[in-house]
Design a protein around this motif. Sequence first.
Motif, PDB file in Angstrom:
ATOM      1  N   ALA A 251       0.859  -1.183   0.000  1.00 27.05           N
ATOM      2  CA  ALA A 251       0.000   0.000   0.000  1.00 27.05           C
ATOM      3  C   ALA A 251       0.894   1.231   0.000  1.00 27.05           C
ATOM      4  N   THR A 252       0.484   2.248  -0.726  1.00 22.66           N
ATOM      5  CA  THR A 252       1.270   3.482  -0.729  1.00 22.66           C
ATOM      6  C   THR A 252       0.367   4.695  -0.854  1.00 22.66           C
ATOM      7  N   ALA A 253       0.771   5.773  -0.212  1.00 26.56           N
ATOM      8  CA  ALA A 253       0.128   7.084  -0.342  1.00 26.56           C
ATOM      9  C   ALA A 253       1.249   8.110  -0.308  1.00 26.56           C
ATOM     10  N   PHE A 254       1.379   8.897  -1.392  1.00 25.14           N
ATOM     11  CA  PHE A 254       2.519   9.804  -1.457  1.00 25.14           C
ATOM     12  C   PHE A 254       2.178  11.045  -2.275  1.00 25.14           C
ATOM     13  N   THR A 255       2.975  12.094  -2.072  1.00 19.19           N
ATOM     14  CA  THR A 255       2.826  13.338  -2.828  1.00 19.19           C
ATOM     15  C   THR A 255       4.099  13.609  -3.613  1.00 19.19           C
ATOM     16  N   ARG A 265       4.270   7.317   2.244  1.00 17.40           N
ATOM     17  CA  ARG A 265       4.507   6.053   2.932  1.00 17.40           C
ATOM     18  C   ARG A 265       4.358   4.888   1.970  1.00 17.40           C
ATOM     19  N   ILE A 266       5.173   3.864   2.209  1.00 20.86           N
ATOM     20  CA  ILE A 266       5.073   2.594   1.498  1.00 20.86           C
ATOM     21  C   ILE A 266       5.018   1.506   2.561  1.00 20.86           C
ATOM     22  N   THR A 267       3.946   0.725   2.580  1.00 21.86           N
ATOM     23  CA  THR A 267       3.789  -0.305   3.604  1.00 21.86           C
ATOM     24  C   THR A 267       3.563  -1.662   2.962  1.00 21.86           C
ATOM     25  N   LEU A 268       4.003  -2.697   3.651  1.00 21.69           N
ATOM     26  CA  LEU A 268       3.917  -4.059   3.123  1.00 21.69           C
ATOM     27  C   LEU A 268       3.171  -4.967   4.095  1.00 21.69           C
ATOM     28  N   GLY A 269       2.373  -5.852   3.532  1.00 22.80           N
ATOM     29  CA  GLY A 269       1.733  -6.911   4.292  1.00 22.80           C
ATOM     30  C   GLY A 269       2.268  -8.259   3.831  1.00 22.80           C
TER      31      GLY A 269
END
Length: 332
Positions: A251-255, A265-269
């Motif tokens: 998942a990522t949310a960035f500007t 942010r870059i997150t991993l599951g």
Amino acid sequence: MRGFDLYDATTITEAVDLLRNNSTKAVKVLGGGTDLVGGVMKDWVAGKGMPLPEVLIDLTTIKDMTAIKIDSGSVTIGAAATLTDVIENKDVAERFPILVQAATSVASPLIRNFGTLGGNINQRPRCWFFRGENFSCYKKGGDFCYAVTGDNRYHAIIGGELCYIVHPSDTATALLALNAKAKIAGVGGNRDVAFDSYFVGPREDVLRETVLKKDEFMTHVEIPNPASGTKFGWTKLKDRQVYDFAIVSVATAFTLDGSNWKDGRITLGGVSPVPYRAKVVEDALKGKDVKATIKQAAAQIRTVTRPMSLNGYKVDLAASLIERTILEALGG
């Protein structure tokens, strides 16, 4: 299944009082029950310091905890809201598309109709040794992790120590990328905990997965509104493309500042005992042209991995899926 007493709480205060009044018993709060009742209790998943519940307190009967509240600065979602409630809320979909994508990827429509956001976030590990009645592993109070010498193809490649579970929640991975926080109520009072600090790995406490104490429960999740122009991305790879848990998810949310990475942010599951924030990749991207550097930046995830005997393939998957998710978020 072992017998238990069930109480329907109508307010958060009443639920806290029920926890207090049953403090001498094995007591658990209950959302949709798809994991706790249908999995842990039905399969007698118990161990030292982890007795089967004698008392269940239903939180889905608390109206405030099933609501989704929208305001100018954030969205607050009750922990007892179902995953379907989250998916079908137009404001949530507009502001936080990766949360809706993550929730949609969970199990089947029937389970999403009953399963709650809080239940999905706080579910117990799906490790087959933890769930197997014949394995007294570290997480059940034993003195061995059977994944070390056994079938560890789906286990952790980052952050494993004593125990090599992977966190099973898709929504938790998305919420960490969205910089969410959990609202917690309990006998000792109320508190807010950022998702950055909410999850507990085996290096800190092998018997727990979250900061929740025995007499506490999550009441709501609060998500701040994203900055204008935020790019979102979600990818989940499963062994089967229906109903499965993530082998690796991103998942990522960035500007951006022009074409350069500004913040995000870059997150991993599926790779760590907790939802994992890939700061090593974020740092490699900061201030740089994203399309030009994403392959090299994504490869930095290799520097923090420690695969086991059968799951080294996850390292390649993680690097590739980070690159793919960022590029898809950019629109190409």
